[in-house]
Design a protein around this motif. Structure first.
Motif, short mmCIF file in Angstrom:
data_model
loop_
_atom_site.label_atom_id
_atom_site.label_comp_id
_atom_site.label_asym_id
_atom_site.label_seq_id
_atom_site.Cartn_x
_atom_site.Cartn_y
_atom_site.Cartn_z
N VAL A 248 0.84 -1.28 -0.06
CA VAL A 248 -0.05 -0.02 -0.05
C VAL A 248 1.03 1.31 0.14
CG1 VAL A 248 -2.17 -1.05 1.22
CG2 VAL A 248 -0.18 -0.02 2.41
N GLU A 249 0.44 2.31 -0.59
CA GLU A 249 1.18 3.54 -0.67
C GLU A 249 0.78 4.39 0.52
OE1 GLU A 249 0.40 5.26 -4.40
OE2 GLU A 249 1.32 3.76 -5.72
N ALA A 250 -0.44 4.19 1.02
CA ALA A 250 -0.87 5.15 2.06
C ALA A 250 0.05 5.03 3.32
CB ALA A 250 -2.31 4.59 2.67
N ASP A 251 -0.09 6.22 4.12
CA ASP A 251 0.77 6.32 5.28
C ASP A 251 0.10 6.29 6.52
OD1 ASP A 251 -0.57 8.70 5.41
OD2 ASP A 251 1.19 10.15 4.92
N THR A 252 -1.12 5.76 6.66
CA THR A 252 -1.84 5.54 7.70
C THR A 252 -2.87 4.42 7.62
OG1 THR A 252 -3.96 7.06 7.41
CG2 THR A 252 -2.00 7.99 8.29
N VAL A 253 -3.32 3.77 8.52
CA VAL A 253 -4.35 2.60 8.44
C VAL A 253 -5.69 3.10 7.74
CG1 VAL A 253 -5.78 1.33 9.71
CG2 VAL A 253 -3.38 1.55 10.29
N ARG A 254 -6.33 4.36 8.03
CA ARG A 254 -7.34 4.90 7.55
C ARG A 254 -7.14 5.44 6.17
NH1 ARG A 254 -10.88 10.00 8.43
NH2 ARG A 254 -12.87 9.13 8.55
N CYS A 255 -6.12 5.73 5.57
CA CYS A 255 -5.71 5.95 4.12
C CYS A 255 -5.43 4.75 3.64
CB CYS A 255 -4.64 6.84 4.17
SG CYS A 255 -5.13 8.68 4.49
N ALA A 256 -4.92 3.84 4.02
CA ALA A 256 -4.85 2.32 3.35
C ALA A 256 -6.19 1.76 3.11
CB ALA A 256 -3.86 1.41 4.14
N ARG A 257 -7.06 1.95 3.96
CA ARG A 257 -8.41 1.39 4.01
C ARG A 257 -8.78 1.89 2.52
NH1 ARG A 257 -13.30 2.45 6.62
NH2 ARG A 257 -12.37 4.60 6.59
N ARG A 258 -8.91 3.27 2.70
CA ARG A 258 -9.35 4.22 1.45
C ARG A 258 -8.88 3.60 0.34
NH1 ARG A 258 -13.27 8.69 1.11
NH2 ARG A 258 -12.81 9.32 -0.92
N GLU A 259 -7.50 3.40 0.10
CA GLU A 259 -6.85 2.91 -0.96
C GLU A 259 -7.35 1.57 -1.43
OE1 GLU A 259 -2.30 1.36 -1.95
OE2 GLU A 259 -2.56 3.20 -0.71
N ILE A 260 -7.61 0.67 -0.56
CA ILE A 260 -8.02 -0.55 -0.86
C ILE A 260 -9.63 -0.73 -1.22
CG2 ILE A 260 -8.75 -3.02 0.04
CD1 ILE A 260 -5.75 -2.44 -0.10
N LEU A 261 -10.34 0.23 -0.81
CA LEU A 261 -11.75 0.37 -1.43
C LEU A 261 -11.67 0.48 -2.75
CD1 LEU A 261 -13.32 2.42 1.45
CD2 LEU A 261 -14.06 -0.02 0.79
N GLY A 262 -10.71 1.07 -3.39
CA GLY A 262 -10.49 1.27 -5.05
C GLY A 262 -10.66 0.07 -5.39
N SER A 263 -10.34 -1.02 -4.99
CA SER A 263 -10.35 -2.34 -5.59
C SER A 263 -11.84 -2.94 -5.77
CB SER A 263 -9.40 -3.47 -4.89
OG SER A 263 -9.92 -3.74 -3.62
N VAL A 264 -12.72 -2.58 -4.83
CA VAL A 264 -14.15 -3.02 -4.75
C VAL A 264 -14.67 -3.22 -6.01
CG1 VAL A 264 -16.23 -2.76 -3.65
CG2 VAL A 264 -14.13 -2.59 -2.30
N PRO A 265 -14.70 -2.17 -6.81
CA PRO A 265 -15.71 -2.38 -8.13
C PRO A 265 -15.27 -3.58 -8.84
CG PRO A 265 -15.20 -0.03 -7.76
CD PRO A 265 -14.35 -0.82 -6.65
#
Length: 370
Positions: A248-265
């Protein structure tokens, strides 16, 4: 785009009524109180912000579109949160909100209320439940009056966990026992339904398809699934280890979750098409807009606790309905929990596709559909 629907049915909008979608287009509201929608409205093709309803247009003839990719010559997915204008151009109209992070008991209570409202609105007629014994599907089983189904090889983690969790809930579970013949026979219809031959997608879609096919054979036309919970509530190790995890590229857990949500579609496109190909319509209560909204507002420490407990807020809220032995049980990924990944690898090697070969299981899958 008008008149371009190629499906056999006359339905032009799925998942929401026209007034709701029109209002969302006018206001830019990305979570207007649905479980996702897609289709044509007022000359526009639309797909909701999380892509919970797949939609395709034809790359060779953009005036043609469909919910089922197999009806198009060159199916191109409409991006989540986008519309296709009458002139064929795509435009993003919805993006997920970024609410202020909430912490503490009130946030957990709010999540529980959202889950309760979502599950309370699910109709039980014609419904079955895909049940692996983990917290996501157990929440469905605890609240919905519908039979439970699990797929897996006889000695698999998912079959054992489903039986134990069903016992703890005072329920019975119908086991779809897998074998090598079932895998070989099911690869071609799964590939036809999803349009995918890569190893991971096929490994995940196979048990979903087989559970759905059994439920359909038993007379059910809807299947409740726990899809989206890992992505929304911080269920992945790479999210829990952010920012140290290089995946993951994000620097926090919350931002990493947001990044992973991009894979949902893309994941939902695979799962929905596989389930529809098997004869059922998926129902995903944990991706209801109310639940998504509450989940997005969770702080990083409610996604992953100070002790490293993933999906922490979900587990805390689930204690209202589930015993702790289920609530805090660790879950294996579907392809591993069912042993489908292991056995597809075994079949590939038996067929001469050795591990030293590049993507040997993928090559084996391709050989089954040629």
């Amino acid at each position: 785009m008008a008149g371009g629907l190629t499906d056999e049915t006359a339905v032009t909008l799925r998942g929401a009524d026209s007034d709701t979608v029109r209002s969302a287009l006018e206001t830019g509201e990305s979570l207007p109180g649905t479980r996702g929608f897609a289709g044509e409205i007022d000359g526009h093709l639309v797909r909701d912000v999380l892509g919970r309803q797949p939609l395709f247009f034809d790359g060779d003839d953009p005036d043609k579109w469909a919910f089922d990719r197999a009806t198009l010559t060159d199916p191109t997915p409409l991006s989540a949160g986008h519309v296709v204008e009458p002139d064929g151009g795509q435009r993003e109209v919805w993006s997920l909100p970024t609410p202020v992070a909430h912490d503490g008991p009130a946030a957990v209570t709010g999540l529980g209320e959202a889950i309760d409202a979502s599950l309370g609105s699910v109709e039980s007629d014609g419904l079955a439940i895909a049940f692996s014994g983990g917290i996501d599907s157990a929440l469905l089983a605890a609240r919905l009056d519908a039979p439970l189904y699990v797929a897996g090889f006889p000695d698999s983690h998912d079959v054992k966990a489903a039986r134990e969790s069903a016992r703890l809930l005072g329920r019975e579970v119908r086991v779809v026992e897998l074998d090598h013949d079932a895998l070989v026979e099911t690869v071609p219809p799964v590939v036809r339904a999803t349009g995918r031959t890569n190893t991971m997608d096929v490994e995940i879609a196979l048990p979903l398809y087989l559970v759905a096919r059994r439920a359909a054979a038993d007379g059910f036309d809807r299947l409740a699934v726990g899809q989206g919970a890992d992505e929304l509530f911080g269920g992945y190790a790479k999210v829990a280890r952010a920012p140290e995890d290089p995946r993951v590229e994000a620097d926090t857990v919350r931002c990493a979750r947001r990044e992973i949500l991009g894979s949902v579609p893309a994941q939902l496109e695979r799962d929905v098409l596989a389930l529809r190909g098997a004869g059922v319509e998926p129902v995903a209560p944990l991706l209801d807009d109310r639940v998504v909204e509450a989940g997005l507002a969770l702080s990083g420490r409610l996604l992953v606790s100070d002790r490293g407990e993933r999906k922490y807020a979900l587990r805390l809220s689930a204690r209202e309905w589930l015993p702790d032995r289920i609530t805090f049980r660790e879950k294996k990924a579907l392809q591993y929990g069912t042993l489908v990944a292991r056995e597809l690898d075994r079949l590939a090697r038996q067929a001469g596709f050795k591990r030293r070969m590049d993507d040997h299981v993928g090559q084996y899958i391709e050989s089954l559909v040629e």
